[in-house]
Design a protein around this motif. Structure first.
Motif, PDB file in Angstrom:
ATOM      1  N   ASP A 138       0.950  -1.120   0.005  1.00 21.84           N
ATOM      2  CA  ASP A 138      -0.028  -0.009  -0.095  1.00 21.84           C
ATOM      3  C   ASP A 138       0.992   1.354  -0.032  1.00 21.84           C
ATOM      4  OD1 ASP A 138      -0.650   0.323   3.512  1.00 21.84           O
ATOM      5  OD2 ASP A 138       0.822  -0.909   2.287  1.00 21.84           O
ATOM      6  N   ARG A 164       2.018   4.818   1.163  1.00 19.19           N
ATOM      7  CA  ARG A 164       1.863   5.752   2.121  1.00 19.19           C
ATOM      8  C   ARG A 164       2.833   6.992   2.102  1.00 19.19           C
ATOM      9  NH1 ARG A 164       2.889   1.018   6.702  1.00 19.19           N
ATOM     10  NH2 ARG A 164       1.003  -0.148   6.434  1.00 19.19           N
ATOM     11  N   ILE A 215       8.189   4.265   6.071  1.00 17.67           N
ATOM     12  CA  ILE A 215       7.135   3.978   5.526  1.00 17.67           C
ATOM     13  C   ILE A 215       6.376   2.854   6.306  1.00 17.67           C
ATOM     14  CG2 ILE A 215       5.864   2.846   3.489  1.00 17.67           C
ATOM     15  CD1 ILE A 215       7.772   3.947   1.591  1.00 17.67           C
ATOM     16  N   ILE A 255       4.471   4.583   9.866  1.00 21.11           N
ATOM     17  CA  ILE A 255       3.039   5.193   9.613  1.00 21.11           C
ATOM     18  C   ILE A 255       1.864   4.477   9.409  1.00 21.11           C
ATOM     19  CG2 ILE A 255       1.845   6.951   8.122  1.00 21.11           C
ATOM     20  CD1 ILE A 255       4.311   8.432   9.522  1.00 21.11           C
ATOM     21  N   CYS A 309      -1.795   3.363   8.571  1.00 18.31           N
ATOM     22  CA  CYS A 309      -2.965   3.509   7.613  1.00 18.31           C
ATOM     23  C   CYS A 309      -3.857   4.536   8.148  1.00 18.31           C
ATOM     24  CB  CYS A 309      -3.640   2.238   7.163  1.00 18.31           C
ATOM     25  SG  CYS A 309      -2.584   1.013   6.043  1.00 18.31           S
TER      26      CYS A 309
END
Length: 73
Positions: free
Chosen positions: A3, A5, A68, A71, A73
């Protein structure tokens, strides 16, 4: 990195730039260590130096991935 970020990427970018400077130093060390280990294969410390330099070269990618992952979601 399934994903995206972008906030983690933007926060880690200045640190990755510093790590990029260290990776350039690592590239020079790696080249010198490789040359010296070819000239004198009996010295195993040059192989260890080249391995350390490879870790320095991979450092910017590791820094960005670390930020990354931190952090949520």
């Amino acid at each position: 990195m399934g994903d995206c970020r972008p906030l983690g990427f933007l926060i880690g970018l200045p640190f990755a730039v510093l790590a990029l400077a260290l990776s350039l130093v690592g590239a020079v060390i790696w080249i010198l260590g490789t040359i010296l280990s070819c000239l004198c294969p009996c010295c195993m410390c040059f192989a260890g130096l080249a391995n350390l330099a490879m870790d320095l070269i991979k450092l910017p990618v590791k820094v960005i991935q670390c930020f990354i992952e931190q952090i949520p979601c």
